[in-house]
Design a protein around this motif. Structure first.
Motif, mmCIF file in Angstrom:
data_model
loop_
_atom_site.group_PDB
_atom_site.id
_atom_site.type_symbol
_atom_site.label_atom_id
_atom_site.label_comp_id
_atom_site.label_asym_id
_atom_site.label_seq_id
_atom_site.Cartn_x
_atom_site.Cartn_y
_atom_site.Cartn_z
ATOM 1 N N LEU A 287 0.718 -1.153 -0.029
ATOM 2 C CA LEU A 287 0.005 0.012 0.039
ATOM 3 C C LEU A 287 0.926 1.123 -0.015
ATOM 4 O O LEU A 287 0.508 2.286 -0.730
ATOM 5 N N LEU A 288 1.781 1.281 0.611
ATOM 6 C CA LEU A 288 2.639 2.522 0.853
ATOM 7 C C LEU A 288 3.504 2.541 -0.170
ATOM 8 O O LEU A 288 3.890 4.047 -0.591
ATOM 9 N N GLN A 289 3.813 1.545 -0.926
ATOM 10 C CA GLN A 289 4.798 1.834 -2.076
ATOM 11 C C GLN A 289 3.929 2.335 -3.578
ATOM 12 O O GLN A 289 4.477 3.138 -4.197
ATOM 13 N N GLY A 290 2.745 2.403 -3.357
ATOM 14 C CA GLY A 290 1.715 3.066 -4.101
ATOM 15 C C GLY A 290 1.361 4.471 -3.874
ATOM 16 O O GLY A 290 0.357 4.935 -4.621
ATOM 17 N N ALA A 291 1.797 4.712 -2.828
ATOM 18 C CA ALA A 291 1.214 5.899 -2.187
ATOM 19 C C ALA A 291 1.874 7.371 -2.975
ATOM 20 O O ALA A 291 2.990 7.088 -3.276
ATOM 21 N N GLY A 292 1.185 8.248 -3.318
ATOM 22 C CA GLY A 292 1.547 9.204 -3.872
ATOM 23 C C GLY A 292 2.568 10.412 -3.261
ATOM 24 O O GLY A 292 1.977 10.243 -1.636
ATOM 25 N N GLU A 293 3.307 11.111 -3.557
ATOM 26 C CA GLU A 293 4.000 12.034 -2.545
ATOM 27 C C GLU A 293 3.220 12.905 -1.972
ATOM 28 O O GLU A 293 3.431 13.504 -0.819
ATOM 29 N N GLU A 294 1.814 13.230 -2.464
ATOM 30 C CA GLU A 294 1.015 14.221 -1.879
ATOM 31 C C GLU A 294 0.187 13.654 -0.467
ATOM 32 O O GLU A 294 -0.101 14.235 0.381
ATOM 33 N N GLU A 295 0.481 12.394 -0.328
ATOM 34 C CA GLU A 295 -0.070 11.770 0.838
ATOM 35 C C GLU A 295 0.888 11.829 2.162
ATOM 36 O O GLU A 295 0.706 11.701 3.128
ATOM 37 N N PHE A 296 2.351 12.497 1.806
ATOM 38 C CA PHE A 296 3.096 12.265 2.813
ATOM 39 C C PHE A 296 3.631 13.792 3.213
ATOM 40 O O PHE A 296 3.781 14.771 2.350
ATOM 41 N N GLY A 297 3.741 14.239 4.346
ATOM 42 C CA GLY A 297 4.172 15.710 4.740
ATOM 43 C C GLY A 297 5.849 15.640 4.703
ATOM 44 O O GLY A 297 6.463 14.761 4.135
#
Length: 214
Positions: free
Chosen positions: A138-148
């Motif tokens: 799941l985290l590998q597919g996360a976009g940069e906008e999901e992380f601060g």
């Protein structure tokens, strides 16, 4: 026709006996672990003769394998349910850890499967192998906008694993402590799932991610 009916009745009776034995064994393995559980204790807990027990499970290893298999299957069902929900990657990880915490609180089969997997050296499956790869996926597919600014996939995956492990430890502590109620709850205290939700709310503020739905 009567012969066929008799076969069906015997099969249903055998299946009921097996379910009772697996449930009783899950309770014993959950409380005492693999070494601390004997077939005699399982037989007594199930209220079934030793002959009936050994007919279905001739050894303690066979019984442990059955408990692990059913407990892991319950966990896999939760993993697939969360995976199918879609949505944000981080929120998916949060939802998965909350579902696992709830499952550990409510199902002796799942707690027993997790404990047996550790105590039997991975025989019958590795507990974290059911859910940890999905967290990483799941985290590998996360976009940069999901992380601060503090967003880090590896660290977040490690945090999620620690939280699931900590939830199991909390449930076990409460089951063995004073005031423990059914399902691992201690009267007057938040459940492990509720505490996990509060921790994630704090983490999400740091990540600037909208909190997951309850």
């Amino acid at each position: 026709m009567l012969c066929l009916l008799g076969v069906v009745v015997r099969q249903e009776r055998a299946e009921r006996t097996r379910r009772v034995l697996v449930a009783a064994a899950a309770g014993e393995f959950d409380r005492a672990g693999f070494e601390g559980t004997s077939l005699a204790r399982v037989r007594a807990a199930a209220g079934i003769s030793m002959g009936a027990l050994t007919f279905h499970f001739p050894t303690k290893d066979a019984l442990a394998q059955a408990v692990q298999g059913e407990g892991m299957a319950l966990a896999c069902g939760v993993v697939e349910k969360v995976r199918a929900q879609g949505g944000g990657a981080v929120q998916g990880v949060v939802a998965l850890t909350l579902e696992l915490a709830g499952l550990l609180e409510s199902e002796a089969l799942v707690r027993a499967a997790a404990r047996l997997a550790r105590e039997r050296g991975g025989v019958g499956g590795v507990w974290c192998g059911v859910w940890a790869p999905v967290i990483e996926e799941l985290l590998q597919g996360a976009g940069e906008e999901e992380f601060g600014a503090v967003g880090d996939r590896v660290t977040l995956a490690a945090l999620a694993a620690h939280l699931v492990t900590g939830a199991e430890a909390l449930v076990r502590c409460r089951l063995g402590g004073p005031g423990a109620g059914e399902g691992g709850h201690v009267h007057g205290e938040h459940s492990a799932r509720e505490q996990l939700a509060e921790i994630w709310a704090l983490v999400m503020r740091g990540l600037n991610v909208p909190p997951a739905a309850p």
